[in-house]
Design an enzyme around this catalytic site. Structure first.
Site, PDB file in Angstrom:
ATOM      1  N   ASP A   1       0.838  -1.193   0.000  1.00 23.75           N
ATOM      2  CA  ASP A   1       0.000   0.000   0.000  1.00 23.75           C
ATOM      3  C   ASP A   1       0.878   1.249   0.000  1.00 23.75           C
ATOM      4  O   ASP A   1       2.014   1.236   0.482  1.00 23.75           O
ATOM      5  CB  ASP A   1      -0.901  -0.022   1.236  1.00 23.75           C
ATOM      6  CG  ASP A   1      -2.068   0.938   1.113  1.00 23.75           C
ATOM      7  OD1 ASP A   1      -2.312   1.439   0.002  1.00 23.75           O
ATOM      8  OD2 ASP A   1      -2.735   1.183   2.137  1.00 23.75           O
TER       9      ASP A   1
ATOM     10  N   GLU B   1      -4.230   4.706  -6.543  1.00 28.39           N
ATOM     11  CA  GLU B   1      -5.058   5.208  -5.450  1.00 28.39           C
ATOM     12  C   GLU B   1      -5.335   6.697  -5.643  1.00 28.39           C
ATOM     13  O   GLU B   1      -4.541   7.421  -6.254  1.00 28.39           O
ATOM     14  CB  GLU B   1      -4.355   4.994  -4.105  1.00 28.39           C
ATOM     15  CG  GLU B   1      -4.106   3.544  -3.754  1.00 28.39           C
ATOM     16  CD  GLU B   1      -3.453   3.401  -2.390  1.00 28.39           C
ATOM     17  OE1 GLU B   1      -4.100   2.868  -1.483  1.00 28.39           O
ATOM     18  OE2 GLU B   1      -2.291   3.828  -2.243  1.00 28.39           O
TER      19      GLU B   1
END
Length: 801
Positions: A700, A757
């Site tokens: 992430d 993202e």
């Protein structure tokens, strides 16, 4: 080294001594061959010779030499015993048994050899007070021995006369007595003798055996088959064997090359025992004769003076020892700085408290070894002391424990200084207690102007050169942070040391606690320096409240999950979701994850909270599979914190949740950050175990952590999620798009999925598709949604299909 010690030495020596006592008792009632008493008399010293050689074989160095020399002396005594046996067996006599010049000479030689071994035994150094005490103890023993010797000589002359043979016998016995005195003196004067004290004390009674044998000769003269020398020689051997045994036991516990601990304290037994024995002797003489000799009266007076002087020196030594102990109790043994106890007491007079924690010290200590770690702490203590004294010549610098240091400044506090641009300015960004790096241009920014006090290579007169004039706490804090650019020399290594700093100024009441709060805030936020203010107190108070409410909230069901869609480009079809936890209090107040997640990690509750999240997400994934089919969602992602990865039970917990909820492992994605696995170790081992279960691993916020590209090789990654900060640069210059462009090429080559993202505009989505990205998430597509709305979206997809 051959082990010559035999376990039967001690019991046989004791048996010989007991047999000697029984023979003497029997000999006063019945006659027997006069050589019979010489069997244990010769066997005892011979056994001691073997025991001394065995003790020498168990040791080395000066200790081995000592026991060998002692064996030579005891060997001469054994030969003397044999010679005396020949004298007794070859001569007819009545009354006093004969003892030849050859025998006396052998006894004297053996005694001299033993004394030489004692005198050449290393004793170690000591302070002048301890040396004075030892000299006085020796003098006390010598005077006591002299008083006893004067009485013994008088008795000897009365009993044996002034013949040449009598004087030879007297010289031999006095030599043996001197050997005993030397042993006692050596025990008192040796502060670090390699020979255990128990062994030396067993040797001390040997000196009494010579004079005692003369007394026994007189007492046993009515029985010609008995002999005073034969009566004491088995005990000479027994004491020698017991001394060697004490050495063997000590060697079995302490390695022979290890120096025994120093004995700085000296008891009062020696002067008390000496005074008591002298008093008993003089009382006995006075009761028998009605008077005392001039030597006895003068010796007693001298003895009392020596005892008084010895006790006075001992009291002074004890006072010094107490002062030393008190000083050690307030100082750190490694760095020599004052410790936490002293620091806490001195805070009362301070105006500024600065607490410092060395960043990544544990990793340095583990990687380079404890010796380098200790050298680093010593070097940093020296640097910190130099910097503190520049700010305040009354500054107190302490090592508070581990890698934490503290500084007390007694001048005007920081609040009284003129406004200061940078991390101390009220209301500035860097003044926020949880701020990270200072803004560009501030005195604590990464690239200070050349020649400034904070420059990486300070000019002459810099704080590291120790030549600047005194300055206030403001300058001290700046120099403290700037000093991190100068490497420290630690055991041959050059080490850069960065720090966390917490500062509190103002009234002394609660100053230490406020500085601790500031330091904790700096460490929690990852910033370098935090100054305490009221907002920090409120924030920490709120964190404490959150910590107290976390467990209750988990039990009460105040947490719930939202799911943000992950879509397929370019059409935006739903392919997966990322689960996000939320906390809503009973009064409707919402607690941000940015507030309670760090608190949960600090308290360790993140493990229990994480277990609830994993089970809840797996249960929801199972419900969607049952309702919309196994292919409705490709993946359901769960974020796992660094603290959870340190829990070795995490893989088993995930496996149990998947089995219990009947969710295939490939449908679950575990999202981790780069920083969590950067150091490898247990965290990376946990990720490998999770990957072996069949779940997907996604990095992430990719690109914002440590060594991202290297992790793609060492960590079992299936997908990378490109951070929003890179997506925001799309549509700008080629340089701004370079990282996003490069990442998709790397991922494609390595067979990894990519998810962009933070997509917020159609232009960003279109550009990502053009660059090769096929999955994205962001507010353009949907905000985090409750499960019911994800269900509705899945139903729409199913209906459209």
């Amino acid at each position: 080294m051959v082990n010559r010690w035999r376990g039967w030495f001690v019991p046989v020596a004791v048996v010989l001594a007991v047999a000697d006592i029984l023979l003497i008792a029997l000999g006063t009632r019945a006659g027997f061959p006069k050589l019979l008493v010489w069997l244990p008399a010769v066997g005892g010293p011979a056994l001691a010779v073997a025991a001394f050689r065995g003790a020498a074989a168990l040791t080395d160095g000066a200790l081995r030499t000592f026991w060998r020399r002692l064996s030579y002396g005891m060997g001469a005594v054994t030969v003397a015993a044999l010679s005396q046996t020949v004298d007794v067996g070859a001569t007819d006599y009545s009354g006093m048994p004969p003892i030849g010049a050859r025998t006396l000479l052998l006894y004297v030689i053996g005694t001299i050899l033993a004394i030489a071994a004692m005198l050449r035994l290393p004793g170690g150094g000591r302070s002048w007070r301890q040396l004075t005490t030892a000299v006085l103890d020796v003098a006390v023993v010598a005077v006591t021995a002299g008083i006893a010797a004067s009485q013994y000589v008088g008795w000897f002359i009365d009993r044996f006369g002034l013949t040449a043979s009598a004087w030879w016998l007297n010289i031999a016995m006095m030599a043996i007595a001197v050997a005993g005195v030397v042993v006692v003196i050596k025990i008192m004067s040796a502060s670090r003798s390699p020979v255990p004290r128990a062994a030396l004390w067993w040797l001390a009674p040997v000196g009494l055996c010579g004079p005692l044998s003369t007394v026994l000769m007189s007492l046993l003269s009515p029985w010609p088959h008995l002999n005073g020398s034969a009566a004491v020689l088995p005990f000479v051997g027994m004491f020698g064997v017991l001394a060697a045994g004490a050495q063997r036991r000590h060697t079995a516990v302490v390695p022979v090359r290890m120096a025994p601990p120093a004995t700085p304290r000296r008891g009062t037994a020696v002067p008390l025992v000496a005074t008591g024995l002298t008093s008993l002797l003089l009382a006995t003489v006075f009761l028998r004769t009605g008077h005392l000799s001039v030597v006895q009266v003068g010796g007693t007076t001298l003895l009392l003076l020596l005892v008084v002087a010895r006790q006075a020196v001992a009291l002074a030594e004890n006072a010094t020892l107490l002062s030393t102990v008190a000083n050690q109790a307030m100082h750190d043994d490694l760095t020599g700085l004052v410790n936490r106890r002293y620091f806490a007491d001195a805070v009362a007079g301070a105006r500024t408290v600065v607490l410092i924690d060395l960043r990544e010290f544990r990793a340095l200590n583990d990687g380079l070894g404890p010796d380098v770690g200790d050298a680093l702490l010593i070097a940093y203590a020296s640097r910190l002391t130099r910097l503190a004294q520049l700010a305040d010549d009354r500054a107190v610098v302490a090592r508070l424990g581990g890698d934490e240091f503290g500084v007390l400044l007694f001048g005007d506090p920081l609040l009284a200084d003129p406004p200061f641009e940078g991390p101390f300015a009220e209301g500035s960004l860097a003044g926020d207690p949880l701020a990270g790096d200072p803004p560009a241009g501030s005195p604590l920014a990464g690239d200070p102007p050349a020649g400034s006090p904070l420059a990486g290579d300070p000019p002459a007169g810099s704080p590291l050169a120790g030549e600047l004039p005194a300055a206030g706490p403001r300058d001290f804090a700046g120099r403290l942070l700037a000093a991190g650019a100068e490497p420290l020399q630690a055991a041959g290594h050059e080490v850069l040391v960065d720090v966390f700093v917490g500062i509190a100024e103002g009234d002394a009441d609660g100053l230490y606690r406020r500085a601790e709060l500031a330091l904790r805030a700096a460490m929690a936020s990852g910033g370098r320096l935090v100054r305490y203010d009221a907002s920090l107190e409120r924030r920490l108070s709120r964190q404490a409240t959150i910590a107290a409410d976390l467990r209750r909230a988990l039990t009460a069901g105040e947490f719930h999950m939202l799911y943000q869609p992950i879509v397929e480009l370019p059409h935006g079809r739903l392919t997966g979701v990322e689960s996000l936890i939320r906390w809503t209090r009973p009064d409707g107040a919402v607690v941000s994850p940015a507030e309670f997640i760090p608190v949960a990690e600090d308290t360790g509750l993140i493990v229990e909270l994480g277990a609830w999240i994993i089970d809840t997400v797996c249960a929801q994934a199972a419900a969607w599979r049952r309702e919309h089919g196994p292919g409705a969602l490709r993946s359901v992602a769960v974020n796992v914190s660094a603290r959870q990865l340190l829990d070795p039970g995490l893989p088993d917990l995930v496996a149990a949740a998947l089995t219990r909820r009947r969710v295939p492992a490939e449908q679950l994605t575990i999202e981790i950050t780069e920083t969590a696995v950067f150091g490898g170790g247990r965290a990376l081992a946990t990720v490998n175990a999770l990957s072996e279960l069949g779940v997907s691993i996604a990095l992430d916020d990719f690109g914002t952590g440590h060594s991202s590209l290297g992790l793609l090789r060492t960590c079992p990654v299936d997908a990378i999620k490109v951070d929003k900060s890179f997506v925001d640069g799309l549509g700008g210059t080629p340089q701004q798009e370079a990282i996003v462009t490069a990442l998709t090429g790397i991922a494609e080559t390595m067979g990894l999925r990519t998810v962009a993202e933070g997509v917020e505009t159609p232009e960003q989505a279109q550009r990502l598709y053009e660059l090769g990205y096929r999955h994205a998430q962001g507010f353009l597509f949907a905000r985090p949604l409750p499960p019911a709305e994800i269900t509705a979206m899945l139903q729409e997809v199913r209906s459209a299909a």
